[in-house]
Design a protein around this motif. Structure first.
Motif, short mmCIF file in Angstrom:
data_model
loop_
_atom_site.label_atom_id
_atom_site.label_comp_id
_atom_site.label_asym_id
_atom_site.label_seq_id
_atom_site.Cartn_x
_atom_site.Cartn_y
_atom_site.Cartn_z
N CYS A 51 -1.83 -3.10 -1.31
CA CYS A 51 -2.61 -1.99 -1.87
C CYS A 51 -4.09 -2.33 -1.75
O CYS A 51 -4.47 -3.48 -1.96
CB CYS A 51 -2.29 -1.81 -3.36
N PRO A 52 -4.92 -1.36 -1.49
CA PRO A 52 -6.34 -1.63 -1.35
C PRO A 52 -7.00 -2.21 -2.60
O PRO A 52 -8.04 -2.85 -2.51
CB PRO A 52 -6.95 -0.28 -1.00
N ALA B 112 0.82 -1.22 0.00
CA ALA B 112 0.00 0.00 0.00
C ALA B 112 0.85 1.26 0.00
O ALA B 112 0.43 2.29 -0.52
CB ALA B 112 -0.93 -0.01 1.21
N ALA C 69 1.59 -9.69 5.26
CA ALA C 69 0.21 -9.72 5.74
C ALA C 69 -0.73 -9.14 4.69
O ALA C 69 -0.36 -8.18 3.99
CB ALA C 69 0.09 -8.91 7.03
N PRO C 70 -1.93 -9.68 4.59
CA PRO C 70 -2.89 -9.12 3.64
C PRO C 70 -3.14 -7.62 3.84
O PRO C 70 -3.36 -6.89 2.88
CB PRO C 70 -4.17 -9.93 3.91
N GLU C 71 -3.06 -7.15 5.07
CA GLU C 71 -3.28 -5.74 5.38
C GLU C 71 -2.21 -4.84 4.76
O GLU C 71 -2.40 -3.64 4.60
CB GLU C 71 -3.32 -5.50 6.89
N TRP C 72 -1.07 -5.40 4.45
CA TRP C 72 0.06 -4.66 3.86
C TRP C 72 -0.21 -4.27 2.40
O TRP C 72 0.34 -3.30 1.89
CB TRP C 72 1.31 -5.54 3.97
N ARG D 254 -2.14 -15.73 -2.69
CA ARG D 254 -2.03 -15.95 -1.24
C ARG D 254 -0.76 -16.74 -0.91
O ARG D 254 -0.09 -16.47 0.09
CB ARG D 254 -3.26 -16.69 -0.70
N GLU E 43 -6.90 -7.97 -4.77
CA GLU E 43 -7.81 -9.04 -4.38
C GLU E 43 -6.96 -10.30 -4.25
O GLU E 43 -6.23 -10.66 -5.18
CB GLU E 43 -8.87 -9.22 -5.47
#
Length: 113
Positions: free
Chosen positions: A87-88, A51, A82-85, A73, A91
């Protein structure tokens, strides 16, 4: 004619930059066509999808054109990201290689810059 396409990036920043240029050019060349475009990122290229990374703005711009950005994944796990890392616009899909096979089975063209 169908113009659905999957762009595949699994290497370094130069390959992602080339893919982003290809994607913009693709949308520019087909303004009247309806199609689905996907950028699939796996392997070491996953490290470019943060992000706060240098490609975040460009990824948001091509996503705004209609591009779907899918990331593996398995690659996230392999590189301890981590998925939170991400870019928004990203997917997460279970396995990048399976995503590629699925899109090709649906008739998507495959492009790997």
């Amino acid at each position: 004619m169908r113009y659905d396409v999957v762009f595949h990036v699994d290497e370094d920043a130069a390959h992602l930059d080339a893919a982003l240029t290809n994607i913009r050019n693709y949308y520019d060349a087909l303004p009247q066509e309806r199609f689905t475009a996907v950028l699939l990122v796996n392997g070491p290229a996953i490290k470019l999808m943060g992000a706060d990374g240098e490609h975040a703005k460009a990824l948001a711009e091509v996503a705004a054109l209609g591009l779907t950005v899918r990331v593996c994944r398995n690659a996230l796990r392999h590189f301890s990201l981590a998925p939170e890392w991400l870019c928004p616009v990203c997917e997460i899909v279970p396995a990048g290689v399976v995503e590629l096979v699925a899109r090709q089975a649906e008739g998507y063209a495959y492009i790997k810059p």
